[in-house]
Write a protein that holds these residues in place. Structure first.
Motif, PDB file in Angstrom:
ATOM      1  N   LEU A 123       0.813  -1.212   0.000  1.00  0.00           N
ATOM      2  CA  LEU A 123       0.000   0.000   0.000  1.00  0.00           C
ATOM      3  C   LEU A 123       0.849   1.265   0.000  1.00  0.00           C
ATOM      4  O   LEU A 123       0.331   2.363   0.157  1.00  0.00           O
ATOM      5  N   ARG A 124       2.146   1.086  -0.127  1.00  0.00           N
ATOM      6  CA  ARG A 124       3.084   2.203  -0.108  1.00  0.00           C
ATOM      7  C   ARG A 124       2.957   3.033   1.157  1.00  0.00           C
ATOM      8  O   ARG A 124       2.999   4.258   1.134  1.00  0.00           O
ATOM      9  N   LEU A 125       2.775   2.361   2.262  1.00  0.00           N
ATOM     10  CA  LEU A 125       2.804   3.067   3.536  1.00  0.00           C
ATOM     11  C   LEU A 125       4.232   3.162   4.030  1.00  0.00           C
ATOM     12  O   LEU A 125       4.563   4.001   4.857  1.00  0.00           O
ATOM     13  N   ILE A 126       5.068   2.243   3.556  1.00  0.00           N
ATOM     14  CA  ILE A 126       6.505   2.374   3.763  1.00  0.00           C
ATOM     15  C   ILE A 126       7.152   2.170   2.404  1.00  0.00           C
ATOM     16  O   ILE A 126       6.551   1.564   1.516  1.00  0.00           O
ATOM     17  N   ARG A 127       8.360   2.670   2.240  1.00  0.00           N
ATOM     18  CA  ARG A 127       9.051   2.497   0.977  1.00  0.00           C
ATOM     19  C   ARG A 127       9.992   1.311   1.087  1.00  0.00           C
ATOM     20  O   ARG A 127      10.899   1.330   1.897  1.00  0.00           O
ATOM     21  N   LEU A 151       7.145  12.586  18.142  1.00  0.00           N
ATOM     22  CA  LEU A 151       7.952  11.382  17.958  1.00  0.00           C
ATOM     23  C   LEU A 151       7.210  10.138  18.429  1.00  0.00           C
ATOM     24  O   LEU A 151       7.305   9.083  17.799  1.00  0.00           O
ATOM     25  N   THR A 152       6.480  10.246  19.537  1.00  0.00           N
ATOM     26  CA  THR A 152       5.757   9.055  19.987  1.00  0.00           C
ATOM     27  C   THR A 152       4.478   8.853  19.183  1.00  0.00           C
ATOM     28  O   THR A 152       4.107   7.728  18.883  1.00  0.00           O
ATOM     29  N   ILE A 153       3.818   9.944  18.805  1.00  0.00           N
ATOM     30  CA  ILE A 153       2.534   9.800  18.120  1.00  0.00           C
ATOM     31  C   ILE A 153       2.719   9.239  16.707  1.00  0.00           C
ATOM     32  O   ILE A 153       1.934   8.418  16.252  1.00  0.00           O
ATOM     33  N   ARG A 154       3.800   9.666  16.034  1.00  0.00           N
ATOM     34  CA  ARG A 154       3.922   9.264  14.628  1.00  0.00           C
ATOM     35  C   ARG A 154       4.132   7.761  14.474  1.00  0.00           C
ATOM     36  O   ARG A 154       3.975   7.216  13.390  1.00  0.00           O
ATOM     37  N   GLU A 155       4.497   7.065  15.556  1.00  0.00           N
ATOM     38  CA  GLU A 155       4.658   5.613  15.461  1.00  0.00           C
ATOM     39  C   GLU A 155       3.336   4.878  15.652  1.00  0.00           C
ATOM     40  O   GLU A 155       3.269   3.668  15.485  1.00  0.00           O
ATOM     41  N   LYS A 156       2.291   5.603  16.025  1.00  0.00           N
ATOM     42  CA  LYS A 156       1.011   4.937  16.256  1.00  0.00           C
ATOM     43  C   LYS A 156       0.392   4.515  14.936  1.00  0.00           C
ATOM     44  O   LYS A 156       0.564   5.169  13.913  1.00  0.00           O
ATOM     45  N   GLU A 157      -0.376   3.432  15.005  1.00  0.00           N
ATOM     46  CA  GLU A 157      -0.943   2.908  13.770  1.00  0.00           C
ATOM     47  C   GLU A 157      -1.956   3.865  13.152  1.00  0.00           C
ATOM     48  O   GLU A 157      -2.177   3.830  11.954  1.00  0.00           O
ATOM     49  N   TYR A 158      -2.567   4.718  13.967  1.00  0.00           N
ATOM     50  CA  TYR A 158      -3.592   5.575  13.364  1.00  0.00           C
ATOM     51  C   TYR A 158      -2.996   6.627  12.434  1.00  0.00           C
ATOM     52  O   TYR A 158      -3.681   7.127  11.555  1.00  0.00           O
ATOM     53  N   VAL A 159      -1.718   6.925  12.609  1.00  0.00           N
ATOM     54  CA  VAL A 159      -1.066   7.833  11.668  1.00  0.00           C
ATOM     55  C   VAL A 159      -0.861   7.115  10.330  1.00  0.00           C
ATOM     56  O   VAL A 159      -1.078   7.672   9.252  1.00  0.00           O
ATOM     57  N   LEU A 160      -0.492   5.833  10.423  1.00  0.00           N
ATOM     58  CA  LEU A 160      -0.368   5.010   9.216  1.00  0.00           C
ATOM     59  C   LEU A 160      -1.731   4.903   8.527  1.00  0.00           C
ATOM     60  O   LEU A 160      -1.829   4.966   7.303  1.00  0.00           O
ATOM     61  N   SER A 161      -2.776   4.773   9.341  1.00  0.00           N
ATOM     62  CA  SER A 161      -4.103   4.627   8.745  1.00  0.00           C
ATOM     63  C   SER A 161      -4.527   5.920   8.066  1.00  0.00           C
ATOM     64  O   SER A 161      -5.288   5.896   7.101  1.00  0.00           O
ATOM     65  N   ALA A 162      -4.032   7.048   8.570  1.00  0.00           N
ATOM     66  CA  ALA A 162      -4.359   8.315   7.912  1.00  0.00           C
ATOM     67  C   ALA A 162      -3.713   8.374   6.535  1.00  0.00           C
ATOM     68  O   ALA A 162      -4.325   8.854   5.571  1.00  0.00           O
ATOM     69  N   SER A 163      -2.500   7.868   6.408  1.00  0.00           N
ATOM     70  CA  SER A 163      -1.909   7.907   5.066  1.00  0.00           C
ATOM     71  C   SER A 163      -2.485   6.806   4.189  1.00  0.00           C
ATOM     72  O   SER A 163      -2.491   6.930   2.969  1.00  0.00           O
ATOM     73  N   ALA A 164      -3.011   5.740   4.804  1.00  0.00           N
ATOM     74  CA  ALA A 164      -3.622   4.679   3.992  1.00  0.00           C
ATOM     75  C   ALA A 164      -4.883   5.182   3.288  1.00  0.00           C
ATOM     76  O   ALA A 164      -5.222   4.699   2.211  1.00  0.00           O
ATOM     77  N   ILE A 165      -5.601   6.132   3.905  1.00  0.00           N
ATOM     78  CA  ILE A 165      -6.785   6.650   3.229  1.00  0.00           C
ATOM     79  C   ILE A 165      -6.422   7.795   2.304  1.00  0.00           C
ATOM     80  O   ILE A 165      -7.282   8.368   1.656  1.00  0.00           O
ATOM     81  N   GLY A 166      -5.150   8.142   2.229  1.00  0.00           N
ATOM     82  CA  GLY A 166      -4.715   9.133   1.259  1.00  0.00           C
ATOM     83  C   GLY A 166      -4.615  10.547   1.780  1.00  0.00           C
ATOM     84  O   GLY A 166      -4.541  11.487   0.997  1.00  0.00           O
ATOM     85  N   SER A 167      -4.615  10.743   3.109  1.00  0.00           N
ATOM     86  CA  SER A 167      -4.510  12.099   3.646  1.00  0.00           C
ATOM     87  C   SER A 167      -3.180  12.729   3.240  1.00  0.00           C
ATOM     88  O   SER A 167      -2.162  12.055   3.167  1.00  0.00           O
ATOM     89  N   SER A 168      -3.213  14.028   3.010  1.00  0.00           N
ATOM     90  CA  SER A 168      -1.975  14.734   2.709  1.00  0.00           C
ATOM     91  C   SER A 168      -1.174  14.897   3.998  1.00  0.00           C
ATOM     92  O   SER A 168      -1.701  14.710   5.090  1.00  0.00           O
ATOM     93  N   ASP A 169       0.098  15.241   3.844  1.00  0.00           N
ATOM     94  CA  ASP A 169       0.942  15.433   5.030  1.00  0.00           C
ATOM     95  C   ASP A 169       0.331  16.467   5.967  1.00  0.00           C
ATOM     96  O   ASP A 169       0.295  16.279   7.177  1.00  0.00           O
ATOM     97  N   ALA A 170      -0.158  17.569   5.383  1.00  0.00           N
ATOM     98  CA  ALA A 170      -0.723  18.636   6.207  1.00  0.00           C
ATOM     99  C   ALA A 170      -1.910  18.102   6.996  1.00  0.00           C
ATOM    100  O   ALA A 170      -2.043  18.379   8.192  1.00  0.00           O
ATOM    101  N   ALA A 171      -2.774  17.313   6.343  1.00  0.00           N
ATOM    102  CA  ALA A 171      -3.950  16.778   7.025  1.00  0.00           C
ATOM    103  C   ALA A 171      -3.533  15.809   8.119  1.00  0.00           C
ATOM    104  O   ALA A 171      -4.120  15.799   9.203  1.00  0.00           O
ATOM    105  N   ILE A 172      -2.517  14.995   7.854  1.00  0.00           N
ATOM    106  CA  ILE A 172      -2.067  14.047   8.877  1.00  0.00           C
ATOM    107  C   ILE A 172      -1.562  14.799  10.090  1.00  0.00           C
ATOM    108  O   ILE A 172      -1.924  14.505  11.228  1.00  0.00           O
ATOM    109  N   ILE A 173      -0.752  15.839   9.838  1.00  0.00           N
ATOM    110  CA  ILE A 173      -0.182  16.582  10.956  1.00  0.00           C
ATOM    111  C   ILE A 173      -1.277  17.293  11.742  1.00  0.00           C
ATOM    112  O   ILE A 173      -1.341  17.217  12.969  1.00  0.00           O
ATOM    113  N   LEU A 174      -2.181  17.981  11.038  1.00  0.00           N
ATOM    114  CA  LEU A 174      -3.168  18.797  11.738  1.00  0.00           C
ATOM    115  C   LEU A 174      -4.291  17.968  12.352  1.00  0.00           C
ATOM    116  O   LEU A 174      -4.714  18.232  13.468  1.00  0.00           O
TER     117      LEU A 174
END
Lengths: 288, 290
Positions: free
Chosen positions: A17-21, B171-194
């Protein structure tokens, strides 16, 4: 997709899913290389390919309500009308077995099973074709595991989904899969239809896995028992990565890495002792 | 002893945790009434902190002048109220300025890592290695002292703590799976951060912000006391103390320096209590009971 902890199942799921490269290699979906897509193509791809995460406790943002969590994919994909988003969310909540009361509740107000249902709803709201399920039930209680599995099965049929279902639990895999791939140390060592794999496992690792399923009838036919642990991924053994646990390892296993090849009827296995070269099956009781 | 409910179930009410801390409630009330008073009093009553009453110099508190007058006949109550305006304004605005600068930088550094982290965090270290009081004195004397200068300079030197706090949270939050799930639905970087990361990093900022408000008020007073802050004829609590420096005033006319000193201590104390209360409310695990 089955494999033991740490063998790279989730890495594979995230790479697809390209969540990691990935450092090397490619990921193709319907012939298109996912790693080379540009922004808009990637967004389009994300509409078709979704993922259900492993841990329902960390995969839902704690500060968002169920409505926001499930509706967010629609917002990202350009849906602006709040009313239609809510309508879709309610519809999906019903489909995953929750009711509309849940809209304004936060993740911590749900049980593990309910959270995973929200995770599923979030993955399905974009109407994907292909859903990666990264151990979706392994964090759940045994009692709710079957409910969630049955839900996923019925959704698969009603929405015509393709699942890549990742698990380390063979009984779960047997319940939900059509074809099974077995992974060991980051490589697929066997790939076959479910019935063929369970009836006639070709790779010694698969035999070991099947032999490890507890059963009331004593040891399964064709099962063997494995000893030792998987080696450190940074110190891979030469040749076949399974050779130092394999009861039938030969000299060739030490020298050459086996390719995944057809051993008959579309049954693929990565073992020197299978297929045209060594047609005799691995002596199954060697280690017992 | 009642066992406090810590898990965020339905029964968890942050407000009740806050109200259990009596000093925090008192602090909140004092701060809010101070803000209301310094805003409303000059509007309701006619008072002038600048004009001298030529008939009374250094008068004692009495009917005409509630808190007396200073040595050139200015009404001390009016000066106290207007000084409160200045002190509170500098306290809150400089904190706001520091937050506005530090939080985005911390978010970017924590999310993108690599060279962004390197640049921001090295900058933080450079800023933190300066003795801030000396730097503030230099900056103020270069730019010229005024309320705005003091506000901006204090904020400009205070952003580092927010950048570090937010950076650590991200640093601790970005390792959580929900951040990964935000990029899985296609959120932009700005949306993920905010939408996904920032809400999880707000609490420590709120807490540190309260404490910084208190220390900014003190810093502004120190600057005014050194003559580098608010310039006469405008007043702040610090500059009122500056005006009352002579031995004669200190020993003979305590009404000139006790009120501003008392207000300064009260305000800073109350804001600190308020910060304690907010911390108890948002981070039940780090509870410090008073």
């Amino acid at each position: 997709m089955v494999g033991e902890s740490g063998c790279g199942k989730s890495t594979l799921a995230h790479s697809i899913l390209r969540l990691i490269r990935p450092d090397s290699g490619s990921a193709r979906y319907r012939g298109r290389d996912i790693l080379s897509l540009n922004r808009t193509e990637l967004l389009e791809m994300r509409r078709k390919m979704q993922i259900v995460f492993q841990d329902p406790y960390s995969s839902l943002a704690p500060h968002m309500t169920a409505e926001k969590l499930i509706g967010d994919p629609l917002r990202v994909h350009g849906c602006r009308s709040e009313a239609s988003i809510r309508e879709m969310v309610v519809k999906l909540l019903c489909e995953v077995g929750l009711d509309a009361d849940c809209l304004h509740r936060f993740p911590h107000e749900f049980s593990g099973g309910q959270r995973q249902r929200i995770g599923i709803a979030r993955a399905l709201i974009l109407n994907p074709e292909f859903v990666v399920c990264d151990e979706p039930v392994s964090a759940l209680d045994v009692s709710v595991r079957a409910q969630v599995l049955n839900l996923m099965r019925s959704l698969q049929i009603s929405k015509k989904l393709t699942y890549l279902f990742i698990s380390h639990d063979l009984s779960v895999v047997k319940h939900i899969s059509d074809r099974i791939a077995v992974m060991y140390m980051g490589k697929i060592v066997e790939l076959a239809d479910k019935w063929r794999l369970y009836a006639n496992p070709a790779h010694p690792y698969t035999k070991g896995l099947l032999g490890a399923i507890p059963s009331l009838q004593g040891r399964r036919r064709g099962g063997i028992s494995l000893s030792g642990d998987a080696p450190d991924a940074y110190q891979r053994p030469s040749g076949c990565c399974f050779r130092n646990r394999c009861p039938a390892a030969e000299l060739v296993c030490k020298i050459e890495e086996p390719e995944l090849k057809d051993v008959g009827h579309g049954h693929m296995a990565a073992c020197h002792l299978q297929g045209p070269r060594g047609d005799e099956s691995v002596p199954s009781a060697a280690m017992v | 002893m009642k066992i406090p409910k810590l898990e965020h179930g339905r029964g968890f009410r942050p407000i009740s945790v806050f109200t259990r801390h009596k000093f925090a409630v008192a602090g909140l009330i004092v701060i809010l009434s101070e803000i209301i008073l310094v805003v409303l009093l000059p509007v309701i009553f006619k008072m002038d902190p600048i004009v001298s009453d030529l008939s009374s110099f250094g008068a004692k508190p009495g009917a005409g002048h509630l808190l007396g007058t200073d040595s050139i006949g200015r009404d001390l109550f009016a000066r106290l109220v207007y000084g409160g305006r200045t002190s509170l304004f500098v306290g809150f605005m400089s904190t706001l300025f520091a937050v506005a600068l530090g939080v985005p930088l911390g978010l970017l550094a924590g999310y993108y890592r690599r060279w962004v982290e390197c640049a921001v965090m090295r900058l933080v270290e450079v800023f933190m290695s300066f003795p801030s009081m000396v730097l503030i004195l230099v900056l103020v004397s270069v730019i010229g002292p005024s309320v705005w200068t003091v506000t901006v300079v204090i904020g400009f030197l205070g952003w580092t703590q927010f950048a570090r706090l937010v950076f650590a949270s991200v640093l601790t939050i970005r390792e959580k799976e929900y951040v990964l799930s935000a990029s899985a639905i296609g959120s932009s970087d700005a949306a993920i951060i905010l939408k996904y990361i920032f809400p999880g990093a707000v609490n420590p900022v709120l807490i540190a912000g309260t404490f910084m408000t208190a220390s900014s008020i003190l810093l502004e007073s120190s600057l005014s006391f050194l003559g580098m802050g608010v310039q006469p004829p405008a007043s702040s609590w610090g500059s009122m103390l500056y005006d009352a420096q002579s031995i004669a005033v200190l020993s003979g006319k305590p009404w000139q320096w006790i009120p501003p000193g008392f207000m300064l201590i009260l305000t800073v104390l109350c804001i600190n209590f308020l910060g304690d209360g907010i911390r108890n409310m948002l981070e039940p695990k780090n509870k410090t009971n008073i």
